[in-house]
Design an enzyme around this catalytic site. Structure first.
Site, mmCIF file in Angstrom:
data_model
loop_
_atom_site.group_PDB
_atom_site.id
_atom_site.type_symbol
_atom_site.label_atom_id
_atom_site.label_comp_id
_atom_site.label_asym_id
_atom_site.label_seq_id
_atom_site.Cartn_x
_atom_site.Cartn_y
_atom_site.Cartn_z
ATOM 1 C CB THR A 53 58.120 -53.977 -22.061
ATOM 2 O OG1 THR A 53 57.103 -53.545 -21.186
ATOM 3 C CG2 THR A 53 58.712 -55.262 -21.531
ATOM 4 C CG LEU A 79 61.756 -54.361 -17.303
ATOM 5 C CD1 LEU A 79 61.208 -53.900 -18.636
ATOM 6 C CD2 LEU A 79 62.079 -55.846 -17.342
ATOM 7 C CG PHE A 120 56.053 -47.250 -15.969
ATOM 8 C CD1 PHE A 120 55.958 -48.087 -14.864
ATOM 9 C CD2 PHE A 120 55.334 -47.576 -17.109
ATOM 10 C CE1 PHE A 120 55.164 -49.222 -14.892
ATOM 11 C CE2 PHE A 120 54.543 -48.703 -17.141
ATOM 12 C CZ PHE A 120 54.459 -49.537 -16.031
ATOM 13 C CE LYS A 121 55.830 -51.221 -19.980
ATOM 14 N NZ LYS A 121 55.075 -49.978 -20.285
ATOM 15 C CG ASP A 122 64.076 -47.490 -17.742
ATOM 16 O OD1 ASP A 122 64.402 -48.501 -18.387
ATOM 17 O OD2 ASP A 122 64.117 -46.340 -18.212
#
Ligand code: PLP
Length: 497
Positions: free
Chosen positions: A146, A116, A111-113
């Protein structure tokens, strides 16, 4: 209306959104907060049917008020493109009576995408707007996801360098390979001899180091952070909660105005805080269910009002949630004091000196929209197995924690409110643990990670994601390692200052 940002500890005020993104952390160690949370400026039914990109623009413009329409739309277009393997960007899958919001269709399958992918564009746009001529050095601590997402986002972005610290032995094999095979001349990856909290505390120290800042400036560099403390990560994360609600409405799953619950597998408290911001903007969310693994500091906090990090750090099979200092909680604390920076600063001082603090009854009442829960490793595994056996749907170990906590909550309260579960990683990122959960130890013992990936793919009849295929044969490019107190020298060495 122009929003301004201020530090949760009072040391900086009147900061524009682009400046807050550039700075990452405030000078006094606090986190930037908008002076108010803007309300949705159109009825939610008008959001139904909008694309992810259009929804993103509608939400982000309310927070990032010093970006022009063209700048913001440009950032959004570059971020949410064919890097994602589905046009929907964040699709919803209904299984077991809940809606899994799949936030793992980007570059690095976690989910960091979601944030980011856009942060590098927001940051370079912010640098231009503010006439920054230094190179921006992104310093990031990662519990696994991350790091790769930030590396992928910033790789070869002109005017930037990125240095990622991860806990050696504290991430999954796929996570480690993803980082250590990262391309890009401006990327560095360092394994530290410590856990995630050590890495995060070390990075925060470097960001607040005045002497280092001076030396960096003389050499033409300035720091920023890609960690979830950056407001440029929090804001893009609000988008998918609004998008999910609009999709449920569009698909006739809910009626207009109907309240939903949201369950989020939580570590640094960034993702769930974004859901809370969505609620405060007017999205009909009733309860925010905060799911922890065995590092259940947040569960204890919501149950007792005492935040206490003085406990054993447990390495689990949901490593991105192996955190005892949930940085973004400071933003909720700040709101719960009525935006009292002095009171917030004092509590954070107690956290750093004693490792714990206690909040008032009034503050607890303010936070009553949150309910904490936790799942043990066994409960997580049982949930992954149960969901797969009942429905054929695969979830990863972090999402498994959320699903297990959601079912506990439902059994305990009988609350039948429709629920969105944030599904934060592809099961293929944690193939070993997922396979073991479904088929037992024998299915993984003595097997190479990629054998397990292939077996999982045929078991579930789901193709292996591109992000995993890529690291199968990619050469290792990063071998740096250091002790926690060697982080500063490491950074100086990398920057040659
Ligand atoms: C980062 C991460 C989390 C925790 O999110 P926070 O915003 O830190 O609470 C959960 N699951 C996965 C897979 C993650 O990468």
């Amino acid at each position: 209306m122009a929003l301004s940002y201020e530090s949760t500890r009072g040391g900086e005020k009147g900061v524009t959104s682009s400046q807050a993104i550039l700075k990452g952390l405030a000078k006094d160690g606090g986190l930037f907060m908008p002076t108010e949370i803007p309300a949705l400026d159109l009825p939610i039914r008008e959001l139904a049917g909008l694309s992810y990109q259009e929804t993103a623009y509608r939400i982000m413009r309310l927070f990032l008020t010093d970006f022009t329409e063209e700048e913001l739309k440009n950032c959004i277009a570059k971020a949410y493109d064919e890097k994602f393997d589905t046009e929907e960007i964040a699709p919803l899958t209904k299984a077991e009576g809940a809606y899994f919001l799949e936030l793992y269709h980007g570059n690095t399958i976690a989910f960091k995408d979601m944030a980011l992918s856009i942060l590098p564009h927001l940051m370079t746009t912010a640098a231009k707007k503010n006439h920054v001529d230094h190179q921006i050095v992104i310093l990031t601590a990662t519990s696994g996801d991350t790091g790769k997402a930030a590396l992928a986002g910033f790789a070869d972005v002109p005017g930037t360098k990125i240095i990622v610290f991860y806990p050696k032995g504290g991430v999954s094999r796929v996570q480690e390979l993803q980082m250590r095979t990262q391309k890009g001349d401006n990327t560095s990856v360092v394994a530290i001899h410590g856990n995630f909290d050590d890495a995060q505390t070390g990075v925060k120290k470097l960001l607040a180091d005045k002497e280092l800042e001076q030396e960096m400036g003389e050499a033409g560099f300035q720091f920023s952070s890609a960690n979830s403390i950056n407001i440029g990560r929090l804001v893009p994360q609000i988008v998918y909660y609004v998008y999910a609600y609009a999709k449920l409405l569009e698909n006739g799953e809910i009626a207009e105005g109907e309240e939903i619950n949201v369950t989020v597998p939580t570590g640094n408290f960034g993702n769930i805080l974004a859901a809370y911001f969505a609620k405060r903007m007017g999205l009909p969310i009733k309860t925010l269910i905060c799911a922890s693994n065995e590092n259940k500091v947040l569960y204890d906090f919501f149950a007792t009002g005492t935040y206490d990090r003085n406990r054993e750090f447990v390495l689990t099979n949901s490593p991105s949630m192996d955190i005892l200092i949930s940085s973004n909680l400071e933003r909720l604390i700040y709101l719960s004091t009525g935006c009292d920076a002095k009171a917030t600063g004092e509590l954070m001082k107690e956290l750093s000196s004693q490792g714990s603090y206690h909040v008032t009854e009034q503050m607890r009442a303010f936070m009553s929209d949150f309910v904490g829960g936790f799942a043990t490793e066994e409960e997580d595994e049982a949930e992954i197995r149960r969901i797969f056996e009942d429905t054929g749907y695969l979830v990863d170990t972090h999402t498994g924690v959320a699903a297990a906590v959601y079912h506990q909550y439902q059994e305990k309260t009988g609350d039948e409110t429709k629920t969105v579960i944030a599904s934060t990683a592809s099961p293929f990122k944690f193939s070993h643990s997922v396979m073991e959960a479904i088929k037992g130890k024998d299915a993984v013992e003595g097997k190479d990670e990629f054998e397990i990936v292939d077996a999982l793919s045929s078991l579930a009849a789901v193709p292996v994601p591109k992000a995993v295929e890529e690291i199968r044969t990619a050469p290792i490019r990063h071998n740096l390692e250091c002790d926690v107190d060697g982080m500063k020298d490491m950074v100086k060495g990398i920057l040659k200052i």
